[in-house]
Design a protein around this motif. Structure first.
Motif, PDB file in Angstrom:
ATOM      1  N   ASN A 195       6.208  54.965  22.983  1.00 61.36           N
ATOM      2  CA  ASN A 195       6.420  53.828  23.870  1.00 61.36           C
ATOM      3  C   ASN A 195       6.022  54.166  25.301  1.00 61.36           C
ATOM      4  O   ASN A 195       5.300  53.410  25.966  1.00 61.36           O
ATOM      5  N   SER A 240       7.868  49.271  30.312  1.00 59.56           N
ATOM      6  CA  SER A 240       8.259  50.609  29.883  1.00 59.56           C
ATOM      7  C   SER A 240       9.626  50.990  30.420  1.00 59.56           C
ATOM      8  O   SER A 240      10.429  51.613  29.716  1.00 59.56           O
ATOM      9  N   THR A 243      12.219  49.168  28.101  1.00 53.60           N
ATOM     10  CA  THR A 243      12.303  49.510  26.683  1.00 53.60           C
ATOM     11  C   THR A 243      12.901  50.887  26.455  1.00 53.60           C
ATOM     12  O   THR A 243      13.621  51.097  25.468  1.00 53.60           O
TER      13      THR A 243
END
Length: 289
Positions: A195, A240, A243
């Motif tokens: 991620n 980012s 998450t």
């Protein structure tokens, strides 16, 4: 981590992106204030990213370094690390405030922020840009990938040893809760690494393009492919910061329990209020009778 990510949303999304789209002539567009907001954006981004790194290191210590675990993984150490990361993020990004100049002057008031042309030619500014980019996101890339790789390697080796100790009993292996927990940890660590790297990759490519081509940051030509890529990179970079905290938080059992309590508690409070009212009503009725 949650506070740092919230700061990113406030400074980057609300005070910059939404302001640019819907309030272009507000006081936030004065050059000094605009420069300050952009500096705060970079401070909050660095704080968020490096707290992710420190959290990853914390998990590495917990899983792989049992002798260091009880000395390092304490509330006191966490407070020191968070404070140090925050202060270093501020010191690192103070120069950001000085790389902008006004785009135009209206009634003797400087408006909007434009990157100074000397930023792309001055050796000092070029060195600072390289330093800033190496520190975030190059170094976090390397550290998160390395720490997670070492942690996954440790988990796999521990699982092999555990399987040998338990023998070849397939049914026992399938119901081994410890092995299942380790498997979930591997999935979590891979998810975090993938991620972070994926969502920062576009921003990193834009930086490389600026260094080796004639393109510049913060252009306003939305028909230009680089401008579109740059804006997309900023959007993914903001995503980012959200998450990572979400993945880490949801994966923690205590966090899920606390979140469940937060959701349920208002309903329990209302139910208790009605219960007390009913109890009082019943008591009053009995007294009257």
């Amino acid at each position: 981590m949650a506070v740092a990510d919230l700061m990113v949303l406030v400074f980057n999304v609300i005070l910059y992106e939404i302001k640019e789209a819907y309030f272009p002539h507000s006081f936030l567009n004065y050059t000094p204030i605009c420069s300050l907001v952009i500096a705060l954006i970079y401070i909050s981004l660095d704080w968020s990213v490096w707290l992710t790194v420190t959290f990853t290191f914390d998990r590495f210590v917990i899983i792989c370094c049992q002798s260091l675990r009880f000395k390092y993984c304490t509330m006191k150490t966490a407070l020191k690390v968070i404070t140090a990361v925050f202060m270093l993020s501020i010191l690192e990004n103070i120069p950001i405030y000085f790389i902008f100049e006004h785009r135009e002057v209206i009634n003797d008031v400087p408006w909007s922020c434009y990157v100074k042309s000397s930023f792309y030619t001055s050796p000092t500014w070029i060195a600072y840009l390289w330093f800033e980019t190496i520190l975030t996101p190059f170094t976090p890339f390397a550290l998160i990938f390395l720490l997670n790789a070492l942690t996954i390697k440790h988990i796999i080796m521990a699982n092999r040893v555990r399987s040998k100790l338990r023998g070849n009993n397939r049914e026992a292996c399938q119901t081994d809760q410890e092995t299942e927990n380790r498997r979930k940890s591997i999935i979590l660590l891979v998810a975090i690494s993938s991620n972070f790297i994926f969502l920062w990759m576009v921003n990193l490519i834009c930086f490389i393009c600026v260094q080796f081509t004639d393109t510049q940051f913060l252009e306003t030509d939305y028909n230009d492919s680089f401008t579109i890529a740059e804006k997309s990179g900023y959007m993914l970079r903001c995503l980012s910061t959200c998450t990572n905290t979400f993945i880490y938080g949801v994966s923690q059992r205590h966090f899920r329990e606390e979140l469940k309590n937060v959701i349920i508690r208002p309903f329990l409070s209302i139910a208790n209020i009605f219960k007390r009212w009913n109890t009082k009503g019943t008591s009053s009725k009995n007294v009257n009778e």
